[in-house]
Design an enzyme around this catalytic site. Structure first.
Site, PDB file in Angstrom:
ATOM      1  N   LYS A  74      23.154  26.716  11.714  1.00  0.00           N
ATOM      2  CA  LYS A  74      24.233  25.474  11.366  1.00  0.00           C
ATOM      3  C   LYS A  74      24.956  26.299  10.393  1.00  0.00           C
ATOM      4  O   LYS A  74      24.711  27.066   9.815  1.00  0.00           O
ATOM      5  CB  LYS A  74      23.132  24.712  10.496  1.00  0.00           C
ATOM      6  CG  LYS A  74      24.002  23.349  10.150  1.00  0.00           C
ATOM      7  CD  LYS A  74      22.918  22.518   9.303  1.00  0.00           C
ATOM      8  CE  LYS A  74      23.584  21.014   8.954  1.00  0.00           C
ATOM      9  NZ  LYS A  74      22.575  20.275   8.214  1.00  0.00           N
ATOM     10  N   SER A 149      23.096  15.554   9.851  1.00  0.00           N
ATOM     11  CA  SER A 149      24.219  16.391   9.974  1.00  0.00           C
ATOM     12  C   SER A 149      24.243  17.477  10.555  1.00  0.00           C
ATOM     13  O   SER A 149      25.216  18.052  11.061  1.00  0.00           O
ATOM     14  CB  SER A 149      24.451  16.732   8.378  1.00  0.00           C
ATOM     15  OG  SER A 149      23.429  17.448   7.866  1.00  0.00           O
ATOM     16  N   SER A 173      18.344  15.219   8.093  1.00  0.00           N
ATOM     17  CA  SER A 173      19.638  15.740   8.883  1.00  0.00           C
ATOM     18  C   SER A 173      19.112  16.722  10.008  1.00  0.00           C
ATOM     19  O   SER A 173      20.014  17.247  10.900  1.00  0.00           O
ATOM     20  CB  SER A 173      20.496  16.497   7.976  1.00  0.00           C
ATOM     21  OG  SER A 173      21.428  15.608   7.220  1.00  0.00           O
TER      22      SER A 173
END
Lengths: 483, 478
Positions: A74, A149, A173
């Site tokens: 990420k 997210s 997330s």
């Protein structure tokens, strides 16, 4: 796609090479990712160099469960030499001089990072629509969001672009995008994985975890990621157990509670049916399943939207245009430098949360908001503690609905925030939880959330793994994606 | 104007003597090239985290124990949020509601020898900010983050000081104490010890007045001047019918005045909240006892011992115990001499202090070791040299000409005490000054000093003064 265990075996046996696997991954990304937008940065050259080094190591007999296998981080994780943007214009020019501990740990395991995945700006969002780099599409239906997210990581794994990716989970997330993208998402116990080098959103809630195809893969990755780190004072000095071994331990006789609050609010009939079948499956595995309650859980969204923005407003103060990151052109004076650098660098959702956070910490409001929220947070944690006195696991759907359409909730922040209603409580209590695919609602995947006691990642992964042995939801792939 | 009573409280920032910063591994060394002692944590990079330096905690506990304060078993680091270019994270990590040291007291001594006990509110750990550099940067500001993250102990007194003199005495007592217990080098030029003063005035019996906070007081003199100026300023404001505004005022040492920086009401709302990156600081009783066991004798106790043990005056004891190293030196001299505490005190506070002062040396850099000074004093005590000659010997020793006996031998400075030898010289001097002899015998007895001087001149100062006096009185009397 093969499991990590199978890929590792193939590499060890010389049936394939890291270079071959990495080239394949980069080729898949090149072919598919224009439609998905799951990557912000591809690290082609670095990945190939790492792959060659991994192959050399494997030839020398230095094999490990992740060695030579491509993956993605990420873009919230700092990686030396490769841009770390946090999904924000603010850090669009930022190449970190340091690796996050998670990155370092996986580098040591000779994981091959092919790129950095898209995400909501500074991890603030539940749909990946707040990214400066544009929305990520859900591989199951590109009109839909992949969740957020960690939406880029979820989409990349769901589309089998990479076997696994890292994510972070502050209020859901990892688990929410895993559920909406039909993959397995693990949020470990707060303190299990070092936060060092991860761009901070809400420090008391942030925790790094995994997005994988299966619970078995999650066990492999977590073992490599986790561990005490003296650079993170909130990381916990607990030995890292052999998760891949633990997941084989029988779950017969384990007790699982279903908090009725998880089935109350806005849960679609499709999600409810899928969950009912999943609970039956767990009963068949030998679990004793019954209804229970977490009476204060309903306050988790309001508590979260005080605590998380408060911490974020302070954590994001460092982005001032002075030392790195976006800096406004030709500032007239210091105030102008601040106002324009931050005004231009941050997107709407980030600004909204900075404003909320600044407000709740302000003189005269601190007691009514921040302090009260912390007290209610304690009540929520107490509810969980009490429940875990009786149960080994708590179960529920990960989200009330399947993936929604891109743009559907962008104009209504509260509706967006409610998407995390079942995941946020876990962060407030610092507990581990995993979301595994449990079926479909309207053709889109939905997830089963298994919550465990602190540091019982082995237990929740065992239940998830054995559920996945008995079902094949996690083996389903989006249209056009090879299994 | 004399019926206004000043009410003063001090906030003293003491830089703790740790090798590395309070939340990072970067060096705390002073004077390095800008931004060379600043790591990613100090620079506030994304994702980096603070890790508490336990040595800073140990030094804070040391201070707490030295002032008899409560050491909090659990204290909390908080973030003080404000934007400034030399504050890289946009917040300073400090302690707010739960400091590590609570209470405590310190006895101060004023010039008139009176004592006063000052209560402390608290002392808490925090990180320093960086420095903004305005020179050499036309149209811009340079930032040096070497100081960012340097550990500070903020020591807060109760508003119990009632004059500028008391404030200075209190600050001196803190200055002495922190160096005694080895937590701060006390170097005020380098900013290792800095002071802010909260000053208000009121009429005794009435509620306290509105206070102003004075910043930038980095010497004892500035503390005194700034507070005195501020007391006068407030009195003038009130007496002309005005009101004192609660504000921060900066002391300008060039013009001996304070001027307003910003009104406190308009100041930042710091939005303090517990730092989620740091666990609450837990201090176990064992650790406190461990630290207590390493505490040296404290200034008050040492001063009392110097008075009772060595028979020194309060003044001498205070001077000799103002610095631990000076006290150690003095005690080494007395130990080598096996006594002569008063004479040793005179030499340490007299010739030695003057020589050190002249060359700007600290006691630990003295060119004369305690043993050497004791060797010199021993020769005064045993009558080998007079106190006057000893001063010349001291000077020669200071210039590296050897120990006392070497200098005395080489220069032939041994005192002449032999009555026969001296009698001969005395006779010669009397014979050479018939006019003075006549006057003396006529009753002008103060001419004795003249004759002593002549004998000393003839012996190049080596004559035993007591013996010369005795002989002269005998012979002049006829």
């Amino acid at each position: 796609m093969k499991s990590l265990r199978e890929l590792g075996a193939a590499l060890a046996a010389g049936e394939t090479t890291s270079v071959a696997l990495t080239e394949e991954a980069l080729t898949r990304i090149a072919g598919r990712d224009q439609a998905l937008n799951s990557f912000i940065t591809l690290a082609h050259d670095e990945a190939m160099a790492e792959a060659r080094a991994a192959d050399a190591a494997i030839t020398r007999g230095e094999v490990g469960p992740l060695a030579g296998i491509p993956m993605a981080h990420k873009d919230l994780f700092c990686t030396t030499g490769v841009k770390s943007s946090a999904g924000s214009r603010m850090l669009d020019n930022f190449v970190a001089p340091h690796d996050a501990t998670v990155v370092e740990n996986l580098r040591r395991a000779r994981a091959v990072m092919v790129g950095k995945t898209n995400m909501d700006e500074f991890a603030m969002g539940s749909s990946n629509e707040t990214s400066f780099y544009g929305a990520v599409k859900n591989p199951w239906n590109t009109d839909c969001v992949p969740g957020g997210s960690s939406g880029g990581s979820a989409a990349a794994v769901a589309a089998r672009l990479v076997p696994y990716a890292t994510g972070t989970d502050t209020g859901g997330s990892i688990r929410q995008p895993a559920a909406l993208a039909g993959i397995t998402g693990l949020k470990p116990t707060y303190g299990r994985v070092s936060r060092y080098g991860i761009v901070a959103f809400a420090s008391s809630l942030d925790q790094a975890g995994t997005l994988t195809v299966s619970a078995e893969d999650a066990a492999q990755v977590l073992r490599a990621m986790a561990g005490f780190d003296k650079r993170d004072s909130t990381s916990v000095d607990e030995p890292v157990p052999d998760y891949p071994a633990l997941i084989e331990e029988s779950v017969k006789g384990k007790r699982a509670g279903i908090p009725k609050e998880f089935l109350a609010e806005g849960v679609t009939p499709g999600v409810r049916d899928a969950f009912t079948r999943a609970a039956e499956e767990l009963t068949k595995l030998g679990c004793e399943v019954e209804e229970t309650t977490l009476p204060n859980l309903r306050y988790s969204v309001p508590v979260y939207y005080v605590v998380a923005p408060a911490e974020a407003s302070s954590n994001l103060a460092r982005y001032d245009g002075v030392r790195y990151g976006h800096r406004a052109d030709n500032p007239a004076n210091l105030e102008d430098l601040y106002l324009r650098s931050r005004g231009e660098g941050f997107g709407t959702e980030v600004k909204r949360r900075i404003l909320i956070g600044t407000f709740v910490l302000s003189h005269g409001y601190f007691d009514a908001y921040y302090l009260r929220a912390q007290r209610v947070r304690q009540l929520i944690a107490d509810d969980f503690r009490e429940a875990f006195g009786k149960y080994d696991f708590l179960l529920g759907p990960t989200t009330p609905t399947a993936a929604f359409k891109i743009g559907e909730k962008t104009s209504d922040p509260v509706a967006m925030y409610l998407n995390d209603i079942f995941t946020i409580g876990v962060n407030l209590a610092g507990l581990p939880a995993v979301s595994v695919p449990m079926g479909f609602d309207g053709g889109l995947p939905v997830g089963l959330q298994i919550i465990g006691r602190a540091f019982d990642e082995g237990g929740i992964l065992a239940l998830a793994h054995q559920y996945q042995q008995a079902t094949d939801w996690h083996r389903q792939t989006p249209p056009g994606v090879e299994a | 104007m004399s019926d206004w009573e000043p009410v003063i409280g001090l906030e003293i920032h003491a830089q703790l003597l740790t090798k590395s910063k309070i939340f990072s591994a970067a060096s705390t060394r002073f004077g390095a090239e800008p931004n060379t002692n600043a790591c990613l944590v100090d620079l506030g990079y994304p994702g980096v985290l603070p890790v508490l330096n336990r040595e800073a905690v140990r030094l804070a506990v040391r201070f707490g124990l030295a002032i008899g304060a409560e050491i909090a078993p659990r204290s909390v680091f908080a973030r003080k949020n404000y934007f400034y270019p030399d504050l890289p994270k946009g917040y300073q990590i400090s302690q707010y509601e739960r400091p590590v040291v609570k209470g405590g007291k310190l006895t101060i001594r004023l010039d008139d020898e009176t004592e006063k006990t000052v209560n402390l509110t608290r002392a808490h750990l925090e990180e320093d900010a960086g420095k903004s550099l305005h020179e050499n940067f036309p149209d811009a500001t340079g930032i040096d983050l070497n100081r960012a993250g340097v550990p500070l102990l903020e020591i807060v007194s109760e508003p119990e000081l009632r004059s500028a003199a008391e404030a200075v005495a209190y600050m001196k007592a803190i200055h002495t104490l922190v160096r005694y217990i080895g937590i701060c080098d006390g170097n005020m030029q380098e900013g290792s010890l800095r002071c802010d003063a909260n000053v208000s005035i009121h009429k005794p019996g009435e509620p306290f007045g509105t206070r102003a906070e004075l910043k930038n007081l980095n010497s004892f003199r500035f503390v005194e001047q700034a507070i005195e100026y501020e007391i006068e300023r407030q009195a003038e404001v009130l007496e002309s019918g005005g009101t004192v505004v609660q504000e921060t005022r900066l002391y300008d040492p060039d013009h001996h005045e304070t001027h307003s920086m910003r009104a406190k009401e308009e100041a930042n709302d710091y939005r303090y909240f517990p730092d989620p990156d740091l666990l609450p600081l837990e201090i176990a009783p064992d650790f406190v006892e461990e630290v207590r066991a390493t505490l040296p004798e404290l200034p008050d106790a040492k001063r009392e011992r110097f008075q009772s043990g060595y028979g020194l005056s309060a003044y001498d004891a205070a001077v000799l115990t103002a610095e631990r190293e000076l006290a150690d030196y003095y005690e080494a001299v007395v130990a080598a001499l096996g006594g002569e505490a008063k004479l040793a005190a005179n030499w340490v506070m007299g010739e030695l202090a003057a020589a050190l002062n002249r060359e700007g040396l600290v006691i630990t850099a003295s060119r004369l070791e305690a043993r050497a000074l004791a060797g010199l004093i021993r020769r005064i005590v045993d009558g080998t040299i007079s106190g006057k000659i000893a001063k010349d010997v001291f000077e020669a020793m200071w210039q590296g000409e050897g120990d006392a006996d070497e200098v005395i031998g080489k220069r032939g400075l041994k005192q002449i005490s032999d009555p026969d030898a001296l009698a001969k010289i005395v006779d010669e001097v009397i014979a050479a000054n018939p006019a003075q002899l006549e006057q003396y015998r006529a009753g002008k007895e103060k001419l004795l000093g003249y004759f002593v001087g002549q004998v000393m001149k003839a012996t190049k100062g080596k004559a035993n003064p007591a013996e010369v006096n005795r002989l002269l009185k005998q012979k002049l009397g006829g």
